[in-house]
Design an enzyme around this catalytic site. Sequence first.
Site, PDB file in Angstrom:
ATOM      1  N   TYR A  74       0.836  -1.207   0.000  1.00  0.00           N
ATOM      2  CA  TYR A  74       0.000   0.000   0.000  1.00  0.00           C
ATOM      3  C   TYR A  74       0.868   1.254   0.000  1.00  0.00           C
ATOM      4  O   TYR A  74       0.572   2.223  -0.675  1.00  0.00           O
ATOM      5  CB  TYR A  74      -0.947   0.002   1.212  1.00  0.00           C
ATOM      6  CG  TYR A  74      -1.962   1.129   1.115  1.00  0.00           C
ATOM      7  CD1 TYR A  74      -3.177   0.924   0.455  1.00  0.00           C
ATOM      8  CD2 TYR A  74      -1.685   2.390   1.623  1.00  0.00           C
ATOM      9  CE1 TYR A  74      -4.093   1.957   0.315  1.00  0.00           C
ATOM     10  CE2 TYR A  74      -2.598   3.435   1.485  1.00  0.00           C
ATOM     11  CZ  TYR A  74      -3.796   3.207   0.838  1.00  0.00           C
ATOM     12  OH  TYR A  74      -4.690   4.220   0.690  1.00  0.00           O
ATOM     13  N   PHE A 126      -6.848  22.142 -24.537  1.00  0.00           N
ATOM     14  CA  PHE A 126      -7.215  20.732 -24.631  1.00  0.00           C
ATOM     15  C   PHE A 126      -8.467  20.541 -23.771  1.00  0.00           C
ATOM     16  O   PHE A 126      -8.605  21.174 -22.718  1.00  0.00           O
ATOM     17  CB  PHE A 126      -6.090  19.790 -24.186  1.00  0.00           C
ATOM     18  CG  PHE A 126      -6.469  18.358 -24.431  1.00  0.00           C
ATOM     19  CD1 PHE A 126      -6.488  17.844 -25.705  1.00  0.00           C
ATOM     20  CD2 PHE A 126      -6.878  17.549 -23.388  1.00  0.00           C
ATOM     21  CE1 PHE A 126      -6.903  16.535 -25.946  1.00  0.00           C
ATOM     22  CE2 PHE A 126      -7.293  16.239 -23.621  1.00  0.00           C
ATOM     23  CZ  PHE A 126      -7.303  15.730 -24.900  1.00  0.00           C
ATOM     24  N   THR A 127      -9.364  19.658 -24.214  1.00  0.00           N
ATOM     25  CA  THR A 127     -10.693  19.531 -23.591  1.00  0.00           C
ATOM     26  C   THR A 127     -10.643  19.404 -22.063  1.00  0.00           C
ATOM     27  O   THR A 127     -11.210  20.228 -21.347  1.00  0.00           O
ATOM     28  CB  THR A 127     -11.425  18.310 -24.182  1.00  0.00           C
ATOM     29  OG1 THR A 127     -10.552  17.177 -24.116  1.00  0.00           O
ATOM     30  CG2 THR A 127     -11.811  18.538 -25.636  1.00  0.00           C
ATOM     31  N   ASP A 217       2.247  20.617 -20.307  1.00  0.00           N
ATOM     32  CA  ASP A 217       1.403  19.459 -20.627  1.00  0.00           C
ATOM     33  C   ASP A 217       2.276  18.570 -21.509  1.00  0.00           C
ATOM     34  O   ASP A 217       2.358  18.757 -22.715  1.00  0.00           O
ATOM     35  CB  ASP A 217       0.131  19.910 -21.345  1.00  0.00           C
ATOM     36  CG  ASP A 217      -0.772  18.730 -21.691  1.00  0.00           C
ATOM     37  OD1 ASP A 217      -0.294  17.576 -21.636  1.00  0.00           O
ATOM     38  OD2 ASP A 217      -1.944  18.948 -22.035  1.00  0.00           O
ATOM     39  N   LYS A 260      -0.068   8.186 -23.626  1.00  0.00           N
ATOM     40  CA  LYS A 260       0.352   8.574 -24.982  1.00  0.00           C
ATOM     41  C   LYS A 260       1.824   8.192 -25.158  1.00  0.00           C
ATOM     42  O   LYS A 260       2.130   7.028 -25.324  1.00  0.00           O
ATOM     43  CB  LYS A 260       0.122  10.073 -25.199  1.00  0.00           C
ATOM     44  CG  LYS A 260      -1.120  10.660 -24.526  1.00  0.00           C
ATOM     45  CD  LYS A 260      -2.432  10.325 -25.186  1.00  0.00           C
ATOM     46  CE  LYS A 260      -3.656  10.778 -24.415  1.00  0.00           C
ATOM     47  NZ  LYS A 260      -3.792  12.151 -24.015  1.00  0.00           N
ATOM     48  N   ARG A 384     -13.205  15.917 -35.251  1.00  0.00           N
ATOM     49  CA  ARG A 384     -12.726  17.060 -34.475  1.00  0.00           C
ATOM     50  C   ARG A 384     -13.182  18.311 -35.221  1.00  0.00           C
ATOM     51  O   ARG A 384     -12.429  18.908 -35.965  1.00  0.00           O
ATOM     52  CB  ARG A 384     -11.192  17.036 -34.327  1.00  0.00           C
ATOM     53  CG  ARG A 384     -10.703  16.137 -33.197  1.00  0.00           C
ATOM     54  CD  ARG A 384     -11.128  16.656 -31.841  1.00  0.00           C
ATOM     55  NE  ARG A 384     -10.654  15.845 -30.731  1.00  0.00           N
ATOM     56  CZ  ARG A 384     -11.396  15.547 -29.659  1.00  0.00           C
ATOM     57  NH1 ARG A 384     -12.655  15.924 -29.587  1.00  0.00           N
ATOM     58  NH2 ARG A 384     -10.891  14.876 -28.654  1.00  0.00           N
ATOM     59  N   PHE A 451     -19.766  15.181 -28.383  1.00  0.00           N
ATOM     60  CA  PHE A 451     -19.210  14.325 -29.432  1.00  0.00           C
ATOM     61  C   PHE A 451     -19.159  12.850 -29.037  1.00  0.00           C
ATOM     62  O   PHE A 451     -19.218  11.976 -29.887  1.00  0.00           O
ATOM     63  CB  PHE A 451     -17.812  14.809 -29.852  1.00  0.00           C
ATOM     64  CG  PHE A 451     -16.812  14.905 -28.725  1.00  0.00           C
ATOM     65  CD1 PHE A 451     -16.753  16.035 -27.933  1.00  0.00           C
ATOM     66  CD2 PHE A 451     -15.938  13.861 -28.460  1.00  0.00           C
ATOM     67  CE1 PHE A 451     -15.835  16.132 -26.897  1.00  0.00           C
ATOM     68  CE2 PHE A 451     -15.013  13.943 -27.436  1.00  0.00           C
ATOM     69  CZ  PHE A 451     -14.970  15.082 -26.648  1.00  0.00           C
TER      70      PHE A 451
HETATM   71  C1  LIG Z   1      -4.955  12.957 -23.387  1.00  0.00           C
HETATM   72  C2  LIG Z   1      -4.539  14.323 -23.059  1.00  0.00           C
HETATM   73  C3  LIG Z   1      -4.766  14.872 -21.780  1.00  0.00           C
HETATM   74  C4  LIG Z   1      -5.588  14.160 -20.706  1.00  0.00           C
HETATM   75  O1  LIG Z   1      -5.049  12.970 -20.306  1.00  0.00           O
HETATM   76  P1  LIG Z   1      -5.941  11.671 -19.924  1.00  0.00           P
HETATM   77  O2  LIG Z   1      -4.902  10.647 -19.597  1.00  0.00           O
HETATM   78  O3  LIG Z   1      -6.783  11.324 -21.100  1.00  0.00           O
HETATM   79  O4  LIG Z   1      -6.764  12.034 -18.729  1.00  0.00           O
HETATM   80  C5  LIG Z   1      -4.274  16.137 -21.540  1.00  0.00           C
HETATM   81  N1  LIG Z   1      -3.622  16.840 -22.485  1.00  0.00           N
HETATM   82  C6  LIG Z   1      -3.397  16.352 -23.727  1.00  0.00           C
HETATM   83  C7  LIG Z   1      -2.678  17.175 -24.737  1.00  0.00           C
HETATM   84  C8  LIG Z   1      -3.856  15.082 -24.053  1.00  0.00           C
HETATM   85  O5  LIG Z   1      -3.645  14.612 -25.293  1.00  0.00           O
END
Ligand SMILES: *Cc1c(COP(=O)(O)O)cnc(C)c1O
Length: 459
Positions: A74, A126-127, A217, A260, A384, A451
């Site tokens: 843990y 970014f969303t 980011d 990613k 998109r 979407f």
């Molecule tokens: C995917 C992504 C995020 C968010 O990450 P998650 O792992 O999906 O929560 C943030 N910024 C960028 C540019 C991304 O491509």
Amino acid sequence: MAIKRSWAEPYKIKMVEPVYITTEAHREKVLAEAGYNTFLLRSEDVYIDLLTDSGTSAMSDRQWAGLMMGDEAYAGSRNFYHLEETIQKYYSYKYIVPTHQGRGAEHILSQILISKGDYLPGNMYFTTTKLHQELAGGTFVDVIVDEAHDSESLFKFKGNVDLNKLEALIDKVGANKIPYVCIATTVNMAGGQPISMANLKQVRELTSKHGIKIIHDMTRVAENAFMIQQNEAGYQDKSVAEIVYEICALTDGATMSAKKDAMVNIGGFLAVNDPDLFDKARNMVVVYEGLHTYGGMAGRDMEALAIGITESVQDAHIRARVGQVKYLGEQLLKTGVPIVKPIGTHGVFLDAKKFLPHISQDKFPAQTLAAEIYLDSGVRAMERGVVSSGRNAETGQHNFPKLELVRLTIPRRVYTQAHMDVIAESVSNVYERRDSIKGMKMIYEPEYLRFFQARFEKL
Ligand SMILES: *Cc1c(COP(=O)(O)O)cnc(C)c1O
């Protein structure tokens, strides 16, 4: 004369997962059932899945072996310390808080750094990043260069910050209303476009002068570093790993979606250099994610991530990864298909306004195009465009973005060059019969992030 040597994957395949080609009649049926929204298709009905590169990459045998080395204590798992060392070594950041994925890190960071009424400049939104900024009481401000909004511009660093826009914002609202500038490497919503080192240095200079932080980011930092190595003067002889380190060292902290670049199926982290900020983040992570030595991850996930980070910054890996995306883009350009240029690092973006010029934006050209590609070959892409942009909160009207795109996102180490050929053949085939394609109307519209679940009917 130089001998020709094509790039090739720096690995061989040890395990395979079958995929199936369906009949057109079957695709017609399941597409209608899915309301012509590729998010609502079952993965079993998909032949080549280009919906996203998030969490869809293939792990190496080393990473799979790492899963077996999971220390599921843990507290104080040895995999956490391995991950911490790896992040310090390759990304330069001192303190690490693991999270379940990128948005977990964005949540904690936004809550500790943003106060109501603050402004958050960034190289395009970014969303999830923007939503967490807003939930913390902040307002996002786009300070990316104008070239980023032009699919025809061949500018090599469309992820750059327009320093005049940033300076104008600082003059207008005051530096004390700007807790940080968010810098994405690469810029997802602009089509996977990189920022240059020279520009990042200028942003560092300007923000330091005003005591403003840079939060990175760093979701696709290795892909960005590769583009700097290829296209920016003075970086040809530096390794991708060196460039990644240099980028990170110019910033004060980072949020990472490890799904990613780092080639794991789930995971992320928040990294900072300031011990006080670290203290605050460590206090918050236990409320929302888990103890500060695992966040939302199992020990085995942290091990696979530490190994994935090491693999992600190898020149041979990233050259093949970006090379494959470029190969697909070039195949499409040969047949005249309109795409965003220059070709991005994580996918090829089709320009739906140019592809289907006879379909007006209120009839959802990108949504229509994604559906037609699936129908043609079982290749799944993502819209998109106007659907993703949602509605204006005040007027209730659709937001009509300049870029109306279909994203063909390539998972890392998953598909072969022959798959790329099939994708290109299919998109070209749809392009040849484009005049016969009609738009769609929306028959179901969810309130948030429409979407994902909206449904459509053919006109
Ligand atoms: C995917 C992504 C995020 C968010 O990450 P998650 O792992 O999906 O929560 C943030 N910024 C960028 C540019 C991304 O491509």
